[in-house]
Structure formats: C-alpha cells, structure tokens
Design an enzyme around this catalytic site. Structure first.
Site, short mmCIF file in Angstrom:
data_model
loop_
_atom_site.label_atom_id
_atom_site.label_comp_id
_atom_site.label_asym_id
_atom_site.label_seq_id
_atom_site.Cartn_x
_atom_site.Cartn_y
_atom_site.Cartn_z
CD GLU A 190 -2.56 -1.25 2.58
OE1 GLU A 190 -3.47 -1.85 2.64
OE2 GLU A 190 -2.14 -0.90 3.48
NE ARG A 211 6.25 9.04 3.37
CZ ARG A 211 5.79 9.81 4.43
NH1 ARG A 211 6.24 11.09 4.23
NH2 ARG A 211 5.46 9.14 5.26
CB CYS A 238 -0.02 34.08 14.59
SG CYS A 238 -0.85 35.23 13.26
N1 LLP Z 1 -1.03 1.49 4.64
C1 LLP Z 1 -1.65 1.70 5.93
C2 LLP Z 1 -2.28 0.89 6.70
C3 LLP Z 1 -1.15 3.05 6.50
O1 LLP Z 1 -1.80 3.49 7.56
C4 LLP Z 1 -0.58 4.05 5.42
C5 LLP Z 1 -0.22 5.38 6.02
C6 LLP Z 1 -0.17 3.57 4.24
C7 LLP Z 1 -0.48 2.36 3.93
C8 LLP Z 1 0.74 4.39 3.44
O2 LLP Z 1 1.84 5.07 4.03
P1 LLP Z 1 2.83 5.58 3.05
O3 LLP Z 1 3.37 4.50 1.71
O4 LLP Z 1 2.21 6.70 2.49
O5 LLP Z 1 4.16 5.79 3.83
N2 LLP Z 1 1.04 11.73 7.89
C9 LLP Z 1 2.18 11.10 7.92
C10 LLP Z 1 2.20 9.52 7.45
C11 LLP Z 1 1.02 8.96 8.13
C12 LLP Z 1 1.13 7.52 7.43
C13 LLP Z 1 -0.23 6.98 7.86
N3 LLP Z 1 -0.35 5.62 7.35
C14 LLP Z 1 3.53 11.91 7.21
O6 LLP Z 1 3.28 12.95 6.53
O7 LLP Z 1 4.63 11.41 7.19
#
Ligand code: LLP
Length: 464
Positions: A320, A323, A391
C-alpha cells in the site's frame, strides 16, 4: 529525532538539530532529479518548468501558494509499482497521502487498487468510478455508518483492526446479506526506524491486534467462526518514510509464522498477506530511496523463503504505497514576501503559505529542500529558513536550506516532494485558504482541486 524544543537563548537558533544538512550544493540552480518531479527542468531563461510550462506562467494563472502535480510522473510511478509487483501481487495506492477524483481515475486507468481509511475517502473513490472490489477499507475506529457504506458498496476488503470490529462488520454483513472479505491487521512488534508519530508496528500504539500474547491468533479464531466474514489474509503496516528493508523482513516473517499457526490450528491456508506501505522517498539530496523493483523483489523473496520453510504455499502479496507514488510528483510554489537577515544566524524568508499547506515540518521535524525557481542566480549561497505567514514561530516550511543571497521579495521559490501528506493534511489555521492542486501534463495545466475561497470559509460558519 528529538521532540523537545532546544533551550531558549540569544543564539539558540544556530543549534542545528542532529542530522540536518549544513553544506550548500555546488550550484543552487541545479534541480536534483532525485527530489523533483520527473518533468521538472530549468529552461534557457533560467526559469523552472514542469510539463514544459514555466512556473512564472503557472503562478500568474493559478496564483500562489499552489501545489503543482506532474501527472506523467504520477502515472509512470503507478506503472512502475504495478510492473514491479507483477500479476501475482496487488498494489493499493494509499489515498490518505493525497486523494482527488482525478487521481482516482488515473489509478483506475493505470490498473492500481485503492486503500481508503474514512467515509470521505470512500465517497471520493466511488464518485470517481473506482470499482468497489478494488477498494480496501482501513481505520482503527470505523463508525457503524462507514462499515455499512463499505459493505453495501461491496468493497473488496475491510481490514479489521480490533475485536469489536470483527463483530460489527459481521453484523452489518449479515444484515445486508453479504459475505464480506476481510483481513486482520496485526502489530508485529517491530520498531520501524522513523519518527515516533509515523511508526505503527510496535505494540504500544493504537493500530491493529498484537501478535504477542496470542491476541492475533484469537482474532483469527473469532473471525473464522463467523460465516458472514471471509478471512482472506493478514495485514501489517510498520510505519512510514522507511528506507531500511529489515523491518519489513521481520514483519513478513512474523506474519508468515501466524499463517503457519492458522494452518496448524484450523487446517486453513489464508491466501493473502498485505505488508502495508511506508516506503521512503527523497526529500533532500541526502536521501536514497529504493526503486519499486528492488522493493518488490526483496519482499517477495522474503515471503517465498519464509513460506517454503513453513511448508506453506506462497500467498498473494499486496502493498500500500502512498508517499512513494505521489510524494515526489508535486512541488509547492510560493512567492517570497519578506526577508530578514539575522546577523550570525540565518536569513528568515517568509512565503505566502506555511504550516497550513505543509504541517510536516512542524509535526515530524521533516526535512525539505527549496529552490529559487523564477530565475537563475549566481549569487553566493545564504543559509535560510523558509517560514510561513502564520502566527506561530514553529511555522517553518524548510528548517535549513541554502538560497541565493540576492533573493528578493516577489521571487518564486518551490519546495519539492510535497505530493504526499501536504494537501491532505492542510488546514485553515488563521483562516488560511487551502491552496489548489494543479495537474500539469504535456504543456497543459488544469486545476484538480480548486483553491478555497473566503466564501467557502463563511459558508461553514453559520453566523448565529
Ligand atoms: N497503509 C496503511 C495501513 C497506512 O496506515 C499507511 C499510512 C499507508 C499504507 C501508506 O503509507 P505511505 O506509503 O504513504 O508511507 N502523515 C504522515 C504519514 C502517516 C501515514 C499513515 N499511514 C506523514 O506525513 O509522514
């Protein structure tokens, strides 16, 4: 990474947190392809372009701040992930990184599946025509209404995250006369090497059901006992922005052990495992992410090896990435407003956005790069901190970066690798208007998410 503030004092600002880079690049005009979307280049006039369009033109037409998303790059990354994993595996794009109806259509066209984690993301996916069977529904506290919508839409998989949810989903499936395919999300006890707030597989946190203490085995037992649920596999997501494959290796090994236990106890070989997302991208030239092909090979080798030694048929793998697909494909374009040189420290460069369009620096100490993009400059590098207009002194977009010393108000600067978790985590703090997302491709640019307006803000405020 430390989460505590460093001590206040007259010179505290020059204490660089550990790991922040300090040397300027040899030539600040170079746009490193590692961190910029694929079609970004600098033209003969020294202006940066994306999809063949100058950023100065884009700023005139769409305003700043704005996110510009390179559609060709997004599609190429989807294909690279799909090809790398091949026909025996499934790639689910994690919509939380960034989701819009246009993006859903691109995913559909490129043959990817979609992971959603809320009613809003599900609604967006369905509105854009993603077939429900290609949607996985996640979340650690899905509401009854969300479960009902997911089951009645016919989503291909609901990822169960708690004991209560096993029962809730089964009841809903029964009521709607469906047999719902589900996976169980487990926490494998891995400490992912990433920021505490985005690590998700150690035991002391809210997601999933622990392998430890037989909890996950018990969840399998209860799920298999319910005819309204079809348990297809086990899910593990260890965290985000991870470069090291060791955590995935341990996770895969522990998930396969559970599959072997399930076979021994119930005589059932579960056909799927999902290893989640979390693959890191380059935010600065110092980062070295892996290519999808290497990741696919590493994961499938681990799973195959572990299954062979446990005497299991290799299950169908899914991943999955959020990013790793969308992150590198966009940059945020800002206009420089004010410039304050602080003698002996650094120069504060204020732009027309900030923590409302990129909270990641404030929230995770995230590192970004930045470049002057509306012109070339051969001026000396100056140590800059790019800050927003909110701010809050923590309203930092790029903590430490070198920009040319002749930077002036009205120049355009861009921050690359803002495709993931920037628009999707944007806020209206200080009644900021969330910026638009503009897709750029082959010399054409179109708004896929429009800029918020003051009218939008006032419409939510009922005025009583
Ligand atoms: N699968 C599940 C179950 C997840 O919880 C997440 C991300 C992903 C896939 C995708 O993860 P990625 O490949 O995008 O790293 N807001 C944080 C990241 C939070 C990710 C939450 N879950 C940031 O800006 O780094």
């Amino acid at each position: 990474m430390s989460r505590s503030a460093h001590p206040a004092g007259p010179r505290h600002g020059d204490v660089l947190p550990e790991g922040h880079y300090t040397a300027p690049a040899a030539d600040l005009n170079v746009l490193d392809p590692k961190v910029w979307a694929r079609t970004v280049a600098r033209d003969d006039d020294g202006v940066a372009t994306v999809g063949g369009i100058q950023v100065t033109r884009l700023a005139e037409e769409f305003g700043t701040p704005a996110y510009f998303l390179d559609e060709a790059d997004f599609r190429a990354r989807c294909r690279a992930w799909a090809d790398a994993f091949g026909a025996d595996a499934d790639v689910y794009y994690a919509g939380k990184a960034f989701l819009s109806r246009a993006v859903v259509r691109w995913l559909h066209e490129e043959g990817l599946n979609l992971d959603v984690c809320s009613g809003g993301e599900l609604a967006t996916a369905l509105a854009a025509g993603m077939p429900a069977e290609r949607i996985a529904f996640h979340g650690n506290n899905k509401s009854d209404e969300e479960i009902e919508r997911a089951v009645s839409a016919g989503v291909g998989r609901i990822v169960l995250d708690s004991f209560q949810e096993i029962v809730r989903v089964a009841h809903t499936a029964r009521r709607l006369g469906r047999r719902q395919p589900v996976q169980i999300r487990v926490t494998v006890g891995v400490e992912a090497h990433t920021h505490e707030f985005i690590a998700t597989a150690h035991e002391d946190q809210k997601f999933g059901i622990a392998l430890a203490g037989g909890q996950a085995a018990e969840a399998v037992r209860r799920t298999l006992a319910l005819d309204d649920l079809e348990l297809t596999g086990i899910h593990s997501h260890i965290g985000s922005q991870i470069f090291d494959m060791a955590g995935f290796e341990v996770s895969a090994r522990r998930v396969v052990q559970l599959l072997a236990e399930v076979r021994d106890e119930h005589g059932v070989e579960l056909p799927e495992i999902d290893l989640g997302g979390g693959l890191g991208i380059a935010y600065t030239s110092e980062d070295d992410p892996r290519e999808p092909y290497d990741i696919a090979k590493a994961l499938s080798d681990i799973v195959t090896r572990e299954c062979e030694s446990a005497g299991l048929a290799t299950p169908r793998i899914s991943v999955e990435p959020g990013r790793a697909i969308v992150g590198p494909t966009a940059f945020t374009l800002y206009e420089v407003g004010t410039i304050k040189p602080l003698e002996g420290l650094r120069t504060y460069v204020s732009v027309d956005g900030g923590m409302s369009d990129n909270i990641r620096t404030a929230l995770y100490d995230a590192e970004y790069s930045v470049a002057l993009v509306s012109r070339r400059s051969d001026a000396e590098p100056m140590l800059a901190r790019v800050v927003g207009k909110h701010c809050e002194s923590g309203d930092i977009v790029v903590r430490d970066a070198f920009l040319p010393a002749d930077l002036a108000p009205g120049d355009l600067v861009a921050v690359p690798a803002t495709g993931a978790y920037c628009r999707s985590m944007a806020s209206n703090y200080n009644h900021a208007l969330r910026p638009p997302v503009v897709a750029v491709k082959d010399g054409g640019a179109r708004v896929i998410v429009r800029r918020e307006t003051e009218e939008d803000l006032l419409r939510l405020d009922v005025g009583e």
